[in-house]
Design an enzyme around this catalytic site. Structure first.
Site, PDB file in Angstrom:
ATOM      1  CE  LYS A 126      25.399  56.521  -7.188  1.00  0.00           C
ATOM      2  NZ  LYS A 126      25.669  57.861  -7.692  1.00  0.00           N
ATOM      3  CE  LYS A 149      26.207  56.428   0.519  1.00  0.00           C
ATOM      4  NZ  LYS A 149      26.985  57.191  -0.394  1.00  0.00           N
ATOM      5  CE  LYS A 176      21.900  64.691  -1.796  1.00  0.00           C
ATOM      6  NZ  LYS A 176      22.939  64.956  -2.806  1.00  0.00           N
TER       7      LYS A 176
HETATM    8  P1  AMP Z   1      26.088  63.398  -2.400  1.00  0.00           P
HETATM    9  O1  AMP Z   1      24.782  63.548  -1.722  1.00  0.00           O
HETATM   10  O2  AMP Z   1      26.386  61.982  -2.738  1.00  0.00           O
HETATM   11  O3  AMP Z   1      26.290  64.323  -3.532  1.00  0.00           O
HETATM   12  O4  AMP Z   1      27.191  63.783  -1.298  1.00  0.00           O
HETATM   13  C1  AMP Z   1      27.575  65.104  -0.980  1.00  0.00           C
HETATM   14  C2  AMP Z   1      28.553  65.072   0.180  1.00  0.00           C
HETATM   15  O5  AMP Z   1      27.940  64.541   1.362  1.00  0.00           O
HETATM   16  C3  AMP Z   1      29.791  64.197  -0.081  1.00  0.00           C
HETATM   17  O6  AMP Z   1      30.930  64.839   0.472  1.00  0.00           O
HETATM   18  C4  AMP Z   1      29.485  62.933   0.666  1.00  0.00           C
HETATM   19  O7  AMP Z   1      30.651  62.255   1.079  1.00  0.00           O
HETATM   20  C5  AMP Z   1      28.701  63.452   1.866  1.00  0.00           C
HETATM   21  N1  AMP Z   1      27.765  62.436   2.372  1.00  0.00           N
HETATM   22  C6  AMP Z   1      26.761  61.835   1.681  1.00  0.00           C
HETATM   23  N2  AMP Z   1      26.089  60.956   2.460  1.00  0.00           N
HETATM   24  C7  AMP Z   1      26.690  60.983   3.680  1.00  0.00           C
HETATM   25  C8  AMP Z   1      26.467  60.301   4.916  1.00  0.00           C
HETATM   26  N3  AMP Z   1      25.485  59.421   5.071  1.00  0.00           N
HETATM   27  N4  AMP Z   1      27.276  60.586   5.958  1.00  0.00           N
HETATM   28  C9  AMP Z   1      28.277  61.485   5.832  1.00  0.00           C
HETATM   29  N5  AMP Z   1      28.538  62.163   4.688  1.00  0.00           N
HETATM   30  C10 AMP Z   1      27.761  61.930   3.624  1.00  0.00           C
END
Ligand code: AMP
Ligand code: TRP
Length: 336
Positions: free
Chosen positions: A118, A200, A203
């Site tokens: 980041k 991956k 968002k």
């Molecule tokens: P975040 O959007 O970063 O707050 O992630 C929220 C949850 O979603 C966390 O447990 C991440 O590990 C999971 N997560 C985010 N992106 C992915 C992805 N591309 N594949 C699988 N899990 C994800």
């Protein structure tokens, strides 16, 4: 550490309210929270303070916080079973972050891959909050003394850091914090971008075409799948040398509930021209009830607020007790 072996085990997890939840969040995390809430005492927070570690527009952050909480419910988190709350509504999280800051070596944070990635993207805009992000996450977790933390693969390093902070606290101040286990379900732990099978689904990807958002309209979902990167090989397989193909098949497999073998057999002779519309239909039908429940929750004035108010009260009670113990161990004079 309260050790009542008859009490149900506890889990805690959270997601950031930036943009909106996508299929990666769902398959890697939220779907597992929904199934696990039956057997665990569950806490799910919307981590708005983590979102602030990169620049946010105030009105959009507020809207995204509500949207994320409503999506937890729409995906099947049951507020009767689980405590759903907004991180910033429980000030113990920020207070404990300070206490842990005083315990955490800088070089532990310098190793964090997500920070490095980041920071490169942000250039000059890197704030202390972004650097400190994993300490806040450790506070989120250790306040609730969960046995397990269900997350996607990308959170493994942050969870290791949380465990290290807990151990360091215990070494220095006497055993008193539970060291949680990380729970990463293999299937869906890393859903990839539709535009690049090697990065991956995220968002923060500048291209919205890279992700399937849970609230995307059916036409949009269909269009994104149609335009998803693919390859020219006939016959679809789970093959590490074909990351895009593997990713789309994985999405199909997880949403259909079929075994990987059955999926490969079904599409052994197919090309993407035949497969993509089938996948689009499946995704659209799978997400339809989530969208409908989301609309109903968003349309019912006061409903979400009530859940979040109750959630913050319940969370504050648990967090407050842990924080009190930590403050005492660290030598802070209790208020008179
Ligand atoms: P975040 O959007 O970063 O707050 O992630 C929220 C949850 O979603 C966390 O447990 C991440 O590990 C999971 N997560 C985010 N992106 C992915 C992805 N591309 N594949 C699988 N899990 C994800
Ligand atoms: N850092 C996590 C992510 O980006 C979100 C998060 C914050 C979290 N606090 C947490 C996840 C506590 C699990 C437990 O996905």
């Amino acid at each position: 550490m309260p050790d009542d072996s008859t009490a149900p085990k506890r889990i805690l997890s959270g997601a950031q309210p930036t943009g909106q939840l996508h299929l990666g969040n769902y398959l890697g995390a939220v779907r597992n929270w929904v199934s696990e809430q039956r057997q665990y005492d569950s806490y799910f927070c919307v981590v708005d303070l983590h979102a602030l570690t990169v620049p946010q527009e105030a009105a959009e952050l507020r809207a995204a916080t509500r949207r994320t909480a409503a999506l937890y419910l729409a995906c099947g988190i049951d507020p009767e079973r689980s405590t759903v709350f907004v991180q910033s509504h429980v000030p113990a999280h920020t207070e404990l972050t300070w206490l842990f800051n005083c315990l955490t070596p800088i070089n532990w944070l310098e190793r964090m891959i997500q920070f490095k990635e980041k920071a490169i993207k942000l250039g000059e805009e890197v704030g202390i909050g972004l650097f400190d992000y994993p300490v806040l996450q450790a506070a989120d977790i250790l306040l609730y003394e969960p046995h397990l933390v269900p997350v996607g693969e990308d959170q493994r390093q942050h969870l290791e850091l949380t465990r290290d902070i807990a151990r360091r606290f215990n070494d220095r101040y006497g055993e008193s914090l539970r060291v949680p286990e990380v729970l990463i379900r293999k299937e869906g732990a890393r859903v990839m971008s539709l535009q690049d099978g090697n990065s991956k689904m995220s968002k923060s990807d500048p291209s919205d075409l890279s992700r399937l958002n849970l609230l995307d309209a059916p036409d949009k979902l269909r269009d994104k799948i149609k335009r998803a990167k693919s390859d020219a090989v006939m016959g679809l397989q789970f093959d590490p040398a074909r990351p895009e193909c593997t990713n789309l098949l994985t999405i199909y497999q997880l949403l259909s509930g079929e075994s990987p073998e059955a999926v490969e057999a079904r599409f052994a002779d197919a090309g993407f021209g035949r497969f993509k519309p089938i996948l689009a239909d499946l995704v659209i039908e799978y997400l339809r009830p989530i969208r409908e429940r989301y609309d109903a929750i968003a349309g019912e004035s006061g409903y979400l607020e009530g859940i979040l108010r109750e959630g913050a009260l319940r969370a504050s009670k648990v967090a407050g007790l842990t924080l009190e113990r930590i403050r005492a161990r660290m030598g802070l004079l209790p208020p008179f």
